[in-house]
Design a protein around this motif. Structure first.
Motif, PDB file in Angstrom:
ATOM      1  N   ASN A 243      12.980 -16.848 -44.316  1.00  0.00           N
ATOM      2  CA  ASN A 243      13.756 -16.400 -43.155  1.00  0.00           C
ATOM      3  C   ASN A 243      12.621 -15.921 -42.045  1.00  0.00           C
ATOM      4  O   ASN A 243      13.183 -15.961 -40.730  1.00  0.00           O
TER       5      ASN A 243
ATOM      6  N   HIS B 221      16.146 -11.800 -33.094  1.00  0.00           N
ATOM      7  CA  HIS B 221      15.220 -12.284 -33.885  1.00  0.00           C
ATOM      8  C   HIS B 221      14.324 -11.092 -34.410  1.00  0.00           C
ATOM      9  O   HIS B 221      13.728 -11.162 -35.479  1.00  0.00           O
TER      10      HIS B 221
ATOM     11  N   SER C 164      12.818 -17.504 -38.256  1.00  0.00           N
ATOM     12  CA  SER C 164      12.953 -16.358 -37.009  1.00  0.00           C
ATOM     13  C   SER C 164      11.639 -16.708 -36.070  1.00  0.00           C
ATOM     14  O   SER C 164      11.730 -16.786 -34.977  1.00  0.00           O
TER      15      SER C 164
ATOM     16  N   ARG D 134      20.935 -14.081 -32.485  1.00  0.00           N
ATOM     17  CA  ARG D 134      19.627 -14.378 -31.537  1.00  0.00           C
ATOM     18  C   ARG D 134      18.912 -13.085 -31.562  1.00  0.00           C
ATOM     19  O   ARG D 134      18.175 -12.721 -30.516  1.00  0.00           O
TER      20      ARG D 134
ATOM     21  N   GLN E 175      19.786 -12.819 -37.058  1.00  0.00           N
ATOM     22  CA  GLN E 175      19.463 -14.155 -36.728  1.00  0.00           C
ATOM     23  C   GLN E 175      20.635 -14.969 -36.065  1.00  0.00           C
ATOM     24  O   GLN E 175      20.190 -15.665 -34.931  1.00  0.00           O
TER      25      GLN E 175
ATOM     26  N   ALA F  54      15.700  -9.032 -36.708  1.00  0.00           N
ATOM     27  CA  ALA F  54      15.770  -9.873 -38.080  1.00  0.00           C
ATOM     28  C   ALA F  54      14.392  -9.765 -38.679  1.00  0.00           C
ATOM     29  O   ALA F  54      14.409  -9.639 -40.129  1.00  0.00           O
TER      30      ALA F  54
ATOM     31  N   MET G  59      12.166 -19.781 -34.357  1.00  0.00           N
ATOM     32  CA  MET G  59      13.350 -19.763 -33.325  1.00  0.00           C
ATOM     33  C   MET G  59      12.825 -19.051 -31.903  1.00  0.00           C
ATOM     34  O   MET G  59      13.053 -19.356 -30.880  1.00  0.00           O
TER      35      MET G  59
ATOM     36  N   HIS H 150      12.339 -16.242 -25.803  1.00  0.00           N
ATOM     37  CA  HIS H 150      13.304 -17.413 -25.869  1.00  0.00           C
ATOM     38  C   HIS H 150      13.270 -18.519 -24.872  1.00  0.00           C
ATOM     39  O   HIS H 150      13.546 -18.107 -23.590  1.00  0.00           O
TER      40      HIS H 150
END
Length: 928
Positions: free
Chosen positions: A588, A557, A592, A555, A552, A560, A595, A788
């Motif tokens: 969590n 993700h 993610s 980055r 995480q 993750a 994000m 992203h």
């Protein structure tokens, strides 16, 4: 020496001598006579003239500086003070090398109050005039209860500048100490308030350069007020002109070593001056008066020989307070405290019994401080951790290991018994520091005691490190765990112990922001634990969680999320006792997903997690509050700032009740709340939260951590929205410098570069913006392409820069890439508005007025759908659209003026008078 050079030299000498006490002034003249008798005569005449003392040498004054003589004579012939409209000057209340201070009364039909008027002393040279002008500008930006406020300013009929400042009734700091004989606590609390004032000025990019007791007045309520920023300067000001004159802009007795060497002053110079003031408050005497040099003596040693009220506190100064003074007064600026707030934070740590950064850092020192604060709790925890270590030795149940495990458990039990014996009355002989002695014995025994198997000692180190992690002492935990892992790597070591140690080491690395190290340790732990533990063992689940958190931070993700899903399945199968771990894995996952802008997937899992945590752990449990914060961030990102602000306000209240004001969790919550208020257009409230977050970080000494740069960046964005572009640029540059110097991740640095590039583009500095945007893109371009939004921001910035430069091919290429990526990302309302603004810029370039208007209408509609009525950004965008419509037909002109009327009052309240919105309003008014 030429005539002009001689006059310049005489002016410089006059400014240096005029503020000296009579004995020091005579000594100054004596030294000058030895080198240049004629110049000494002229200087003495000037000094006599300045004091309005009749002298036969006035002719020399008239010859050397006739303008100064005429001004002084005019002042003495007609009135002791110049005429300042609106004020009645009463009496002199202070004087120094730079000016006289006169008590005055405001004469006004509406109100009457007293002020302190500062006037130039002697002759108003150009340099002094410039210094006064600068002081007025600097003081106008400062708003702090411990800094004297500036009310008014101007120039007399004779060209003499003046400032009307807050009149402070109080004693100079050194007089207050002598008269009040205050306790150590009163002195230190006053000093912390002084540090707060200096920190406020530094955050405004202003340094004082002449901090000394004479520039501090203490009111009856023990609150200090800092005076005289006349020799301060903006941090980015070119000091070469001042250096060329070689005029002292400071008091030598309170100057830093670098100032005495003629080097430029900095915030660290102010920290040194604060150290000198602290020394004087602790020891009762000035450092340089006592020692005659710049070397630092211990305040406690000086206090031991002082008056009775000082001697009584001398023992309290030994150790931490002595070390704090030494650190503040280090000759090397970069080995001093990084800020006034950090200095104050160490004093606060001393009050609370916490470790101070000025002390020699070490596990033993920190544990001694912890024990002093929590003796009973530590005793219980120590017994618990030893018991835990003994019990953990029974994890291996295979018959071949039974004897070795029993032997190890027996050795751990003996270790515990020995520690407990050391706390028995016959061993301590009635001493009260039993627990502290016990902990010291634990440290020493663990270091030197021999065990038959290395993992026995390693387990004890790991158990202690686990407690250190829970207490937030990641570095101390790393020190223990690295030793434990090394022991567990021995050829005959237990691989299960090694796997557990690597997992804990990964967690400690992540807490210390060493993300690559954390990833490496977690990968090793997972590879080992999947070999030595059976499938589905909880230890594998814990390792998967650590590995996911590491990715995480880096980055990664999607990877993750895979680890978090696997951990959730494992913990769910392990039974109800692992329900809290299941919820942690769900949290969590939600983070993610948030994000990578999978908001629709993130929200239900986060809301479910909150509901179950409230039931299992309680509504005020730290874990519950962490998930609530992510829910609020998601609400803000999806255009629900009002809901986010309400949730965050309640979360802040509960966090303060749980943790108190002074911790980074509360600071983080304040920053996020400020962002929600910012989105709502409640700019003053947002600024208050951003600044409170920064102050808390600084008070905790966390301004050296990467997280401190976040509220700095957000405050810069707020200034940008208020069209305070110079302030915004300064704060964006500060944020970028912080992220580079604090070794923040490359993504954080790229974000700061992109923000500064956006501001530079808005102010027409396209080439500077391009350099920053391209540097940011080298990082952002490598991010996961479909997941992203920061890739979108980077592409948009490159497209806008090339469009503004007229590079149509490059601009269209970046725009095409942006459009492709935008189809794969959920655009938040703010980014939709930015999208239409970008399209409008391209339409302007192509000359398509209809498209320009259409894009502005779309941007305004997107903003109105997401923001409350009366939002400043709606007003600003409406005025921008009106500036285009006013050039159209009659219908468009009517629409333009309707937009103008709707936005006028909002704009006047929220935007800088120097910004584009108010300039556009003035231009539209002229076209009515």
């Amino acid at each position: 020496m030429s005539g002009a050079a001689r006059i310049q030299r005489l002016q410089s000498l006059f400014e240096e001598a005029v503020g000296l006490a009579p004995p020091a002034r005579e000594e100054f003249l004596t030294r000058l006579r030895a080198g240049d008798p004629a110049l000494a005569v002229e200087l003495a005449a000037l000094l006599a003239h300045d004091e309005d003392t009749p002298s036969a040498e006035r002719a020399i004054v008239d010859r050397v500086l006739p303008s100064a003589a005429r001004l002084a004579r005019r002042r003495s012939d007609h009135s002791p003070w110049p005429d300042i409209p609106g004020y009645r000057l009463l009496r002199e209340i202070g004087h120094g090398g730079m000016g006289s201070v006169v008590l005055a009364e405001r004469e006004d039909a509406q109100f009457r109050h007293q002020v302190a008027i500062k006037l130039v002393r002697g002759f108003p040279s150009e340099k002094l005039l410039e210094r006064f002008r600068r002081e007025r500008e600097l003081l106008a930006t400062l708003r702090h209860p411990n800094i004297a406020r500036l009310f008014d300013g101007g120039t007399t009929m004779g060209g003499q500048p003046w400032l009307a400042m807050e009149y402070i009734e109080g004693q100079p700091l050194d007089d207050w100490c002598r008269n009040e004989k205050p306790s150590l606590q009163r002195r230190l609390r006053l000093f912390q308030a002084l540090c707060s004032a200096v920190q406020h000025a530094h955050q405004k990019l202003i340094i004082h350069r002449d901090l000394k007791p004479g520039n501090v007045l203490v009111r009856e309520d023990d609150q200090p007020v800092l005076l005289d920023f006349g020799v301060g300067k903006l941090l980015d000001e070119d000091d070469s002109a001042l250096q060329a004159t070689r005029t002292r802009m400071f008091t030598p007795a309170y100057a830093s070593p670098e100032q005495l060497r003629g080097e430029a002053a900095s915030t660290l110079s102010d920290v040194y001056a604060l150290g000198l003031i602290l020394f004087e408050l602790l020891a009762g005497e000035p450092l340089r008066h006592v020692s005659g040099t710049t070397s630092v003596r211990s305040p406690s040693r000086v206090a031991e020989t002082g008056e009775h009220w000082l001697r009584a506190d001398a023992r309290l100064l030994r150790g931490d307070l002595d070390n704090i003074a030494r650190k503040a007064l280090h000759d090397d600026p970069y080995r001093r405290y990084a800020s006034a707030a950090a200095l104050s934070a160490d004093i606060q740590a001393w009050f609370a019994g916490h470790p101070v950064t000025a002390a020699a850092d070490g596990w033993a020192y920190r544990m001694r401080k912890f024990v002093a604060r929590h003796p009973v709790a530590v005793a219980s925890s120590l017994a618990g951790l030893i018991s835990l270590a003994v019990l953990s030795l029974r994890l291996v149940e295979e018959r071949a290991q039974a004897r070795l495990e029993a032997e190890g458990a027996n050795q751990a039990a003996i270790f515990l018994v020995d520690l407990l014996k050391s706390s028995a009355p016959e061993a301590t002989r009635g001493e009260t520091l039993t627990v502290r002695g016990l902990l010291e014995q634990a440290e020493q025994s663990l270091e030197v005691r021999q065990f038959s198997r290395p993992e026995v000692k390693a387990r004890l180190e790991m158990a202690l490190a686990d407690i250190q992690i829970s207490l937030g002492r990641a570095e101390a935990a790393i020190e223990l765990l690295e030793k434990a892992v090394q022991r567990a790597r021995s050829p005959d070591g237990d691989p299960r112990v090694l796997g557990q140690g690597l997992r804990l080491l990964a967690l400690a690395y992540l807490d210390a922001s060493r993300h690559e190290d954390g990833l490496h340790a977690a990968e090793q732990a997972l590879a080992l634990n999947t070999k030595v533990f059976p499938p589905g063992h909880p230890e594998i689940g814990h390792t998967l969680m650590n590995l996911g958190v590491a990715k995480q931070h880096l980055r990664r993700h999607r990877e993750a999320l895979e680890h978090f899903h696997a951990a959730q399945a494992l913990f769910s199968a392990a039974g109800e006792e692992y329900r809290e771990n299941v919820l942690s894995s769900m949290h969590n996952q939600g983070w993610s997903m948030y994000m990578i802008t999978r908001y629709e997937d993130a929200e239900p899992i986060l809301l479910q997690t909150v509901a179950e945590k409230e039931q299992l752990l309680g509504p005020n449990h730290p874990s519950t509050l962490r998930t609530l914060q992510v829910v609020a961030q998601l609400e803000q990102a999806t255009g629900r700032p009002r809901q986010a602000a309400e949730r965050l306000s309640e979360l802040l209240r509960r966090s303060i009740l749980l943790r108190g004001e002074d911790n980074t969790t509360v600071a983080d919550t304040r920053n996020i709340l400020g962002s929600a208020l910012h989105d709502l257009g409640r700019y003053e409230e947002a600024e208050a939260q951003y600044r409170a977050a920064m102050d808390t970080y600084a008070a905790l000494g966390s301004d050296s951590q990467p997280g401190y740069a976040v509220p700095v960046n957000n405050l810069a964005s707020l200034y940008e929205d208020q069209e305070r572009l110079a302030d915004a640029e300064a704060m964006f540059r500060h944020s970028l410098a912080l992220r580079i110097s604090r070794e923040s991740g490359p993504w954080a640095i790229a974000r700061a570069q992109n923000n500064l590039a956006r501001l530079l583009l808005a102010t027409g500095r396209v080439d500077e913006a391009r350099v920053l945007a391209e540097e940011a893109w080298t990082v952002r371009g490598a991010l996961e392409p479909a997941h992203h939004v920061e890739r979108l921001d980077g592409l948009a910035m490159l497209a806008r820069i090339e469009n503004a430069s007229g590079n149509d091919v490059a601009a269209q290429s970046h725009l095409a890439s942006w459009k492709t990526l935008a189809t794969q990302v959920t655009l938040a309302p703010n980014r939709r508005v930015a999208m239409h603004r970008m399209f409008a810029e391209f339409a302007v370039r192509s000359g398509d007025r209809g498209a320009v208007i259409a894009e502005f209408r779309a941007a305004l509609a997107a903003l109105q759908s997401a923001m409350p009525e009366g939002h400043p950004r709606i007003a600003s965008l409406g005025i921008e659209l009106a500036s285009i419509l006013v050039e159209g037909d009659e219908g468009e002109r009517r629409e333009a003026f309707a937009l103008l009327d709707a936005a006028r009052d909002i704009a006047a309240k929220h935007f800088s008078e120097h910004g584009p919105t108010l300039r556009r309003i003035a231009a539209l008014d002229a076209l009515r």
